[in-house]
Design a protein around this motif. Structure first.
Motif, PDB file in Angstrom:
ATOM      1  N   GLU A  58      -7.282 -17.556  20.777  1.00  2.00           N
ATOM      2  CA  GLU A  58      -6.528 -17.096  19.632  1.00  2.00           C
ATOM      3  C   GLU A  58      -7.349 -16.934  18.234  1.00  2.00           C
ATOM      4  N   ALA A  59      -8.452 -17.203  18.266  1.00  5.35           N
ATOM      5  CA  ALA A  59      -9.435 -17.146  16.936  1.00  5.35           C
ATOM      6  C   ALA A  59      -9.646 -15.574  16.752  1.00  5.35           C
ATOM      7  N   ARG A  60      -9.198 -15.156  15.578  1.00  4.16           N
ATOM      8  CA  ARG A  60      -9.526 -13.521  15.073  1.00  4.16           C
ATOM      9  C   ARG A  60      -9.987 -13.441  13.878  1.00  4.16           C
ATOM     10  N   GLU A  61     -10.552 -12.337  13.525  1.00  3.10           N
ATOM     11  CA  GLU A  61     -11.054 -12.325  12.162  1.00  3.10           C
ATOM     12  C   GLU A  61     -10.363 -11.038  11.741  1.00  3.10           C
ATOM     13  N   PHE A  62      -9.806 -11.167  10.420  1.00  2.40           N
ATOM     14  CA  PHE A  62      -9.143 -10.045   9.801  1.00  2.40           C
ATOM     15  C   PHE A  62      -9.958  -9.517   8.530  1.00  2.40           C
ATOM     16  N   ARG A  63     -11.078  -8.709   8.641  1.00  4.28           N
ATOM     17  CA  ARG A  63     -11.951  -8.375   7.650  1.00  4.28           C
ATOM     18  C   ARG A  63     -11.539  -7.788   6.517  1.00  4.28           C
ATOM     19  N   TYR A  64     -10.152  -6.937   6.164  1.00  2.00           N
ATOM     20  CA  TYR A  64      -9.797  -6.234   5.206  1.00  2.00           C
ATOM     21  C   TYR A  64      -8.533  -7.177   4.604  1.00  2.00           C
ATOM     22  N   VAL A  65      -7.674  -7.246   5.513  1.00  4.12           N
ATOM     23  CA  VAL A  65      -6.008  -7.898   5.273  1.00  4.12           C
ATOM     24  C   VAL A  65      -5.686  -8.258   6.580  1.00  4.12           C
ATOM     25  N   LEU A  66      -4.667  -9.372   6.439  1.00  2.24           N
ATOM     26  CA  LEU A  66      -3.917  -9.789   7.640  1.00  2.24           C
ATOM     27  C   LEU A  66      -3.178  -8.627   7.909  1.00  2.24           C
ATOM     28  N   THR A  67      -2.790  -8.280   9.260  1.00  2.61           N
ATOM     29  CA  THR A  67      -2.066  -7.023   9.692  1.00  2.61           C
ATOM     30  C   THR A  67      -1.260  -7.636  10.905  1.00  2.61           C
ATOM     31  N   ASP A  68      -1.474  -8.654  11.478  1.00  2.52           N
ATOM     32  CA  ASP A  68      -0.762  -8.940  12.871  1.00  2.52           C
ATOM     33  C   ASP A  68       0.245 -10.039  12.192  1.00  2.52           C
ATOM     34  N   LEU A  69       1.730  -9.600  12.476  1.00  2.00           N
ATOM     35  CA  LEU A  69       2.683 -10.458  11.833  1.00  2.00           C
ATOM     36  C   LEU A  69       3.010 -11.608  12.796  1.00  2.00           C
ATOM     37  N   THR A  70       2.880 -11.484  14.121  1.00  2.00           N
ATOM     38  CA  THR A  70       3.206 -12.661  15.019  1.00  2.00           C
ATOM     39  C   THR A  70       2.085 -13.752  14.879  1.00  2.00           C
ATOM     40  N   TRP A  71       0.939 -13.140  14.814  1.00  2.00           N
ATOM     41  CA  TRP A  71      -0.211 -14.133  14.651  1.00  2.00           C
ATOM     42  C   TRP A  71       0.012 -14.975  13.408  1.00  2.00           C
ATOM     43  N   ALA A  72       0.256 -14.290  12.149  1.00  2.00           N
ATOM     44  CA  ALA A  72       0.680 -14.918  11.028  1.00  2.00           C
ATOM     45  C   ALA A  72       1.715 -15.913  11.105  1.00  2.00           C
ATOM     46  N   ALA A 228       0.663  -5.552   3.383  1.00  2.00           N
ATOM     47  CA  ALA A 228      -0.306  -4.654   3.952  1.00  2.00           C
ATOM     48  C   ALA A 228       0.388  -3.587   4.662  1.00  2.00           C
ATOM     49  N   VAL A 229       1.388  -3.597   5.477  1.00  2.00           N
ATOM     50  CA  VAL A 229       2.145  -2.786   6.214  1.00  2.00           C
ATOM     51  C   VAL A 229       3.027  -2.046   5.212  1.00  2.00           C
ATOM     52  N   ASN A 230       3.957  -2.456   4.451  1.00  2.00           N
ATOM     53  CA  ASN A 230       4.644  -1.761   3.722  1.00  2.00           C
ATOM     54  C   ASN A 230       3.886  -0.847   2.509  1.00  2.00           C
ATOM     55  N   SER A 231       2.791  -1.355   1.931  1.00  2.00           N
ATOM     56  CA  SER A 231       2.352  -0.766   1.024  1.00  2.00           C
ATOM     57  C   SER A 231       1.354   0.425   1.554  1.00  2.00           C
ATOM     58  N   GLY A 232       1.088   0.360   2.879  1.00  2.00           N
ATOM     59  CA  GLY A 232       0.251   1.516   3.388  1.00  2.00           C
ATOM     60  C   GLY A 232      -1.300   1.091   3.425  1.00  2.00           C
ATOM     61  N   PHE A 233      -1.601  -0.111   2.703  1.00  2.00           N
ATOM     62  CA  PHE A 233      -2.777  -0.571   2.792  1.00  2.00           C
ATOM     63  C   PHE A 233      -3.513  -0.854   3.974  1.00  2.00           C
TER      64      PHE A 233
END
Length: 281
Positions: A58-72, A228-233
């Motif tokens: 389950e190790a993952r890298e989010f380079r720009y911003v966290l985008t996975d709600l389930t993972w977070a 990240a999702v709601n702002s469109g980022f």
């Protein structure tokens, strides 16, 4: 005589990019490489235990911003995963074995893996830095056995591996990226987190050995995803990442295609190596 249409088709086919190996095929190549390394080191009088490609799945890298709600919601910023990886490193049988060797034997073991001077296989990275390795040693033997041409493989790999960092730099330098951060930061401030950017947030987080309390870490991570999702980022970073990935793929197509071609050509050898390794077990 070859017709004009046939010649055009041939040229079109020649320009088709080489397909990327599937995750399963890459795993096969990794496993075969580990078995070859074990056998090579064994012939030189040393032990080597093949390692897992992904010891924590389950190790993952989010380079720009966290985008996975389930993972977070499960991992926050991954402090639990980092603790697990640290534990794995501390109990790594190869490191424990290496440290148990007398100093002179450790030096011989390093030479067995990496080869000795001269470092006569060179590759130039996209930034102009020249990397070197020995043509000797078990790691070079692994590459040669799997991919055939060590020099070609080394150059293609050095170039291709550098593209992820180049892509990150181009994405974050794009004015559209800077513009998209602002509504994300506004959303985070409204949630009680005064961070100007995801990078600012990461810098402010406590070291992994002293992470935030679990509930606080997950809450902050969840807010980051939602903003990240709601702002469109999140959508902007995905689009920019795809855009620059394609541009770099075109810019360095020769190295990327060479690496993929060598990987695909190695699959049959890799299957044979893994099958023989399984029979030995």
């Amino acid at each position: 005589m070859v017709s004009t249409s046939t010649a055009n088709i041939s040229r079109g086919l020649a320009k088709q990019p080489v397909r990327e190996p599937t995750p399963q095929e890459k795993s096969l190549l990794f496993t075969a490489g580990q078995l070859l390394l074990r056998d090579c080191m064994g012939k030189r009088g040393f032990e080597y235990v093949p390692i897992k490609e992904n010891p924590v799945s389950e190790a993952r890298e989010f380079r720009y911003v966290l985008t996975d709600l389930t993972w977070a919601q499960k991992h926050g910023y991954g402090s639990d995963i980092q603790r697990e990886l640290t534990k794995i490193r501390k109990t790594d049988p190869n490191q424990l074995y290496f440290r148990s060797l007398p100093a002179k034997r450790r030096a011989v073991a390093l030479t067995a893996v990496n080869g000795s001077n001269p470092l006569n296989v060179t590759a130039k990275a996209p930034d102009g830095v020249v990397l070197r390795r020995s043509a000797e040693g078990c790691q070079s033997e692994v590459y040669r056995t799997l991919y055939g041409n060590l020099e070609e493989w080394f150059q293609a790999t050095v170039t291709d591996d550098a593209l992820a960092e180049l892509r990150y730099g181009r994405v974050t330098a794009d004015p559209r990226f800077s513009k998209a951060i602002k509504p994300w930061a506004t959303c985070m401030r409204a949630a009680g987190h005064p961070y100007a950017s995801p990078t600012h947030l990461r810098t402010a987080l406590r070291p992994s050995q002293r992470p935030l309390p679990r509930k606080e870490e997950i809450g902050l991570a969840v807010d980051e995803v939602r903003c990240a999702v709601n702002s469109g980022f999140a959508q902007t970073t995905r689009a920019l990442d795809r855009h620059y990935a394609q541009k770099l793929r075109q810019e360095y197509h020769s190295a990327v295609d060479t690496r993929r071609r060598l990987q695909l050509a190695a699959l049959e050898r890799a299957r044979s190596i893994v099958d023989i390794g399984a029979a030995k077990s």
